[in-house]
Design an enzyme around this catalytic site. Sequence first.
Site, mmCIF file in Angstrom:
data_model
loop_
_atom_site.group_PDB
_atom_site.id
_atom_site.type_symbol
_atom_site.label_atom_id
_atom_site.label_comp_id
_atom_site.label_asym_id
_atom_site.label_seq_id
_atom_site.Cartn_x
_atom_site.Cartn_y
_atom_site.Cartn_z
ATOM 1 N N ASP A 66 2.045 -163.487 20.485
ATOM 2 C CA ASP A 66 2.292 -162.280 19.699
ATOM 3 C C ASP A 66 2.180 -161.021 20.556
ATOM 4 O O ASP A 66 2.858 -160.025 20.302
ATOM 5 C CB ASP A 66 1.312 -162.202 18.527
ATOM 6 N N GLY A 67 1.335 -161.046 21.596
ATOM 7 C CA GLY A 67 1.212 -159.884 22.462
ATOM 8 C C GLY A 67 2.498 -159.564 23.197
ATOM 9 O O GLY A 67 2.870 -158.396 23.344
ATOM 10 N N GLU A 142 -1.524 -151.605 14.140
ATOM 11 C CA GLU A 142 -2.455 -150.640 13.554
ATOM 12 C C GLU A 142 -2.589 -149.389 14.410
ATOM 13 O O GLU A 142 -2.316 -149.392 15.610
ATOM 14 C CB GLU A 142 -3.852 -151.260 13.359
ATOM 15 N N HIS A 171 -20.313 -141.561 9.162
ATOM 16 C CA HIS A 171 -20.404 -141.837 10.594
ATOM 17 C C HIS A 171 -20.039 -143.302 10.785
ATOM 18 O O HIS A 171 -20.528 -144.188 10.081
ATOM 19 C CB HIS A 171 -21.813 -141.563 11.110
ATOM 20 N N ASP A 173 -18.031 -146.364 13.764
ATOM 21 C CA ASP A 173 -17.386 -146.613 15.055
ATOM 22 C C ASP A 173 -15.968 -146.066 15.039
ATOM 23 O O ASP A 173 -15.452 -145.600 16.050
ATOM 24 C CB ASP A 173 -17.347 -148.111 15.357
ATOM 25 N N THR A 184 -3.717 -159.205 10.071
ATOM 26 C CA THR A 184 -4.317 -160.420 10.620
ATOM 27 C C THR A 184 -4.967 -160.186 11.979
ATOM 28 O O THR A 184 -5.524 -161.128 12.559
ATOM 29 C CB THR A 184 -3.248 -161.517 10.773
ATOM 30 N N ALA A 185 -4.911 -158.970 12.479
ATOM 31 C CA ALA A 185 -5.395 -158.680 13.830
ATOM 32 C C ALA A 185 -6.721 -157.919 13.766
ATOM 33 O O ALA A 185 -7.693 -158.399 13.199
ATOM 34 C CB ALA A 185 -4.320 -157.905 14.594
ATOM 35 N N LEU A 188 -8.598 -157.578 10.402
ATOM 36 C CA LEU A 188 -9.315 -158.755 9.903
ATOM 37 C C LEU A 188 -10.676 -158.886 10.576
ATOM 38 O O LEU A 188 -11.672 -159.202 9.927
ATOM 39 C CB LEU A 188 -8.472 -160.001 10.144
ATOM 40 N N SER A 189 -10.737 -158.603 11.879
ATOM 41 C CA SER A 189 -12.006 -158.708 12.595
ATOM 42 C C SER A 189 -13.010 -157.667 12.139
ATOM 43 O O SER A 189 -14.222 -157.840 12.319
ATOM 44 C CB SER A 189 -11.774 -158.591 14.104
#
Length: 278
Positions: A66-67, A142, A171, A173, A184-185, A188-189
Amino acid sequence: MDVAVGIVAQRENERAQTLAGSLVETLEREGSNVVVDEATGEALEATAVPVAAMAGRDLVVSIGGDGTLLFTAREVGSTPLLGINLGEVGFLNAVAPADAVDVVTALVTELEETGTVAGRELTRLRATGVGEDWTLEPALNEVVVHGPRRGNGGGATVDIRVDGQQYAESHADGVLVATPTGSTAYNLSEGGPLLHPTAETLVVTQMAATESMPPLVVEPDTELTLTVSDTDTAYVISDGRNRQRLEPPSTVSVSLAAESVRLVGPRGNFFDALDKLE
């Protein structure tokens, strides 16, 4: 018609280059005008051009994971794109290597006979500075806004507004806005929801927020702004690659890009691909 085909093989992947060579040989024998990316051209001694120069061809074939397809899509825009899967999951790359020659030649025949090929449009996102003169390359997965680094003391305060109304301020990250493709990338994480590939939606997900709200699914034409403060430096990143440094307080607008990605050929089974996720 003479069909113009571009082929992009995953870098330093001998299997991808071998398959690219088979496609070049087959397509040229049948009269197509074929070029490959520069790295593959060196390996195969085939006609090579920069990937961006393949934009406007009748078909571009991406061989890899996919990359590789994400990279190719950034370079060729809305040019019809087919993914051949050499990766582990393959949400975007639906064609198995064993089927590649048959699928590509069938698409070329369809182009010769009809001048077009069936496909589906994949939404991309555009990040733009509000009151600033910058716009990042469109994102298929994204757009992320985050502080100088992840973890304790490295985040920023991010105000999320949807059609001008505040959804959350905390506040964190960072905050990401994902397409169905990108759900899905990274999304999802970070605990965001899966979006079906055909859903006409986006999702907004906070990343390790101290006062978190649930991820928010919105319509694609929603006006989204992310305002960063309480930090000296922040960043907005498109698909993990294109980056813009911010000097907070700064506001980023995230909207649909003018051009989508046109994925052609067989569709992968979304639910089978989910089974391959760790």
